[in-house]
Design an enzyme around this catalytic site. Structure first.
Site, PDB file in Angstrom:
ATOM      1  N   HIS A  82       1.152  -1.340   0.069  1.00  0.00           N
ATOM      2  CA  HIS A  82       0.020   0.308   0.253  1.00  0.00           C
ATOM      3  C   HIS A  82       0.838   0.911  -0.263  1.00  0.00           C
ATOM      4  O   HIS A  82       2.226   0.897   0.700  1.00  0.00           O
ATOM      5  CB  HIS A  82      -0.980  -0.181   1.360  1.00  0.00           C
ATOM      6  N   ASP A 161     -15.344   3.959   7.021  1.00  0.00           N
ATOM      7  CA  ASP A 161     -14.039   4.481   6.653  1.00  0.00           C
ATOM      8  C   ASP A 161     -14.881   5.671   5.239  1.00  0.00           C
ATOM      9  O   ASP A 161     -14.558   6.230   5.543  1.00  0.00           O
ATOM     10  CB  ASP A 161     -13.737   4.439   5.212  1.00  0.00           C
ATOM     11  N   ARG A 168     -14.033  13.910   6.919  1.00  0.00           N
ATOM     12  CA  ARG A 168     -13.345  14.705   6.845  1.00  0.00           C
ATOM     13  C   ARG A 168     -12.115  15.759   5.246  1.00  0.00           C
ATOM     14  O   ARG A 168     -11.720  16.182   5.340  1.00  0.00           O
ATOM     15  CB  ARG A 168     -12.168  13.553   6.845  1.00  0.00           C
ATOM     16  N   SER A 183      -7.921   5.154   8.758  1.00  0.00           N
ATOM     17  CA  SER A 183      -8.404   4.832   7.559  1.00  0.00           C
ATOM     18  C   SER A 183      -7.497   3.848   6.606  1.00  0.00           C
ATOM     19  O   SER A 183      -8.485   2.711   5.742  1.00  0.00           O
ATOM     20  CB  SER A 183      -8.290   6.125   7.202  1.00  0.00           C
ATOM     21  N   LYS A 187      -9.114  -0.734   6.280  1.00  0.00           N
ATOM     22  CA  LYS A 187      -8.691  -1.314   4.942  1.00  0.00           C
ATOM     23  C   LYS A 187      -7.768  -2.316   4.804  1.00  0.00           C
ATOM     24  O   LYS A 187      -8.486  -3.448   4.148  1.00  0.00           O
ATOM     25  CB  LYS A 187      -9.087  -0.532   3.699  1.00  0.00           C
TER      26      LYS A 187
HETATM   27  N1  URA Z   1      -5.450   6.870   2.296  1.00  0.00           N
HETATM   28  C1  URA Z   1      -6.826   6.392   3.045  1.00  0.00           C
HETATM   29  O1  URA Z   1      -7.384   5.750   2.381  1.00  0.00           O
HETATM   30  N2  URA Z   1      -7.156   7.346   4.178  1.00  0.00           N
HETATM   31  C2  URA Z   1      -6.361   8.113   4.226  1.00  0.00           C
HETATM   32  O2  URA Z   1      -7.192   8.846   5.442  1.00  0.00           O
HETATM   33  C3  URA Z   1      -5.232   9.118   3.700  1.00  0.00           C
HETATM   34  C4  URA Z   1      -4.893   7.897   2.688  1.00  0.00           C
END
Ligand code: URA
Ligand code: CA
Length: 435
Positions: A82, A161, A168, A183, A187
């Site tokens: 990621h 999220d 946000r 966040s 995931k």
């Molecule tokens: N990527 C995400 O999925 N969430 C965030 O808050 C920042 C980057």
């Protein structure tokens, strides 16, 4: 205790307990709290921060709000990768077939474009008929078939999220460390790979602008991963300018192919090799041997062959001549001479969105031939009239002159020579896998 009291406690810098955090996350996932209370809590968290315990609880509750695929128990050898968000970041497309060819299966749950960043799913969908599945059984089958499976995050993954991210975005609470960690990691843990490599971006084009802030994020992400039993390494890489030269969909796929064929951009190669090496070390390989294996899989063509297999496993046609091309290419040149001081990746990312590589409103179709090519890099000397970059015009109508003017201002030129900045800024030993 009412939720107002929880907001007040966080406002006053106190620590929330698991039940308060659970109520907050449920409120987001199930709509049991009004957006004004969610937004107030987001701001209180942004201003007051969270302890590592609270951050771990937030992540766990966000994870529990949706489906969990528990990949580690089904395919313990699979690795996830990621990046915290950049532009010109074509690394995932190269890393997946490369690691697979090196014998390390890769499973990712990728997303579409977000803000000025182009998303891996959008890039892959530039390949005719390519589809990222949204079901666990599909992912397992693709993984078993070719060792590289990229699924698309469905609405059932970490639903809290979705609500919180949208709030946000409009309440200036995106940069909060615990909110970013919750966040991202909710995931990642939903896919649940046993091994995770993270590319934490640092610089003008990233959430984290300074090395200190990026290290803080890397350590926090890795802490949550380790608590969840995930082997995790986090590298810190520069995002002072776009990573690779291409910002778009089909053009990034072509760039990935160039790297897999032994050419392409050296920055993309460097970051891909560094992350792939960390993944192999986490999987128990010797570091130097891992690097040699990765280089050999590129040199002998097997990583490139694995790409074709991966594309077919996703229903796509790997013939590169089928990738969309620009309808027209517009060169953007320097109006003065100088040394390139800065290249504003965020501004260029928005131009790529505008010209067709992203969506300006929900559901807008992409123009896969469109994008931005970056030619001038920090530290380069340019003369008046030299190319800074190119606008790749696709099928979406675009005001090319206006975009060219915007693109020119993304390149800051100075009178003094500038050193090209380093690319690999980490790892701090605390964030590296074998520390
Ligand atoms: N990527 C995400 O999925 N969430 C965030 O808050 C920042 C980057
Ligand atoms: Ca398609």
């Amino acid at each position: 205790m009412s939720f107002v009291e929880s907001i007040a406690r966080k406002r006053d810098g106190l620590t929330l307990d698991r039940e308060e955090i659970a109520e907050f996350v449920r409120g987001a996932a199930e709509g049991t709290l009004p957006p004004e209370q969610l937004a107030a809590m987001l701001m209180a968290i942004t201003c007051r921060g969270m302890t590592p315990r609270e951050t771990a609880d937030l992540t766990q509750e966000m994870l529990l709000s949706g489906d969990r695929w528990e990949l580690a128990s089904l395919r313990p050898e699979a690795v996830d990768k990621h990046s915290t968000g950049g532009v010109g970041d074509t690394v995932s497309l190269i890393l997946a077939p490369l690691l697979a060819a090196a014998g390390v299966p890769v499973a990712m749950m990728a997303g579409r474009g977000l803000g000025h960043s182009q998303g891996t799913v959008d890039k892959l969908e530039a390949i005719p008929e390519f589809e990222c599945g949204t079901e666990r059984d599909w992912l397992l089958a693709a993984l078993d078939w070719c060792g590289a499976a990229i699924s698309r995050q469905s609405e059932r993954i970490a639903p809290a999220d979705r609500t919180l991210y949208a709030l946000r975005d409009v309440t200036a609470t995106v940069p909060s460390l615990p909110l970013i960690v919750g966040s991202i990691m909710s995931k990642k843990l939903a896919l649940g790979a046993g091994t995770l490599v993270l590319d934490v971006k640092c610089g003008a084009g990233a959430f984290r602008k300074t090395l200190e802030d990026a290290v803080e994020l890397a350590v926090a992400l890795r802490g949550v991963a380790r608590d969840a039993g995930v082997a995790c390494a986090a590298l810190i890489t520069a995002m002072e300018e776009p990573l690779g030269p291409m910002l778009g969909t089909a053009c990034e796929v072509r760039e990935a192919l160039a790297v897999l064929e032994g050419g392409g951009d050296h920055r993309l190669l460097e970051v891909t090799l560094a992350l792939s090496e960390e993944a192999m070390v986490l999987r128990g390989h010797d570091r130097a041997a891992a690097r040699r294996t990765l280089e050999a899989r590129l040199a002998d063509g097997s990583a490139r062959e694995r790409w074709d297999l991966m594309v077919r496993a996703h229903g796509g046609d790997p013939d590169p001549s089928l990738l969309a091309r620009p309808e027209a290419v517009h060169e953007v040149t320097a109006e003065t001479a100088g040394w390139v001081r800065a290249v504003d990746g965020e501004a260029l990312g928005w131009i790529a969105v505008e010209i067709g590589a992203g969506r300006r409103r929900r559901g807008e179709p992409l123009a896969h031939g469109a994008g931005v090519e970056v030619l001038a890099r920090i530290g380069d000397r340019v003369e008046r009239g030299d190319p800074l970059g190119r606008l790749l015009v696709g099928t979406r109508p675009a005001d090319v002159d206006a975009l060219a003017a915007r693109m020119r201002t993304a390149f800051a030129l100075g009178d003094e020579p500038v050193a090209a900045p380093p690319l690999l800024l980490g790892p701090p030993e605390a964030a590296r896998g074998d520390a």
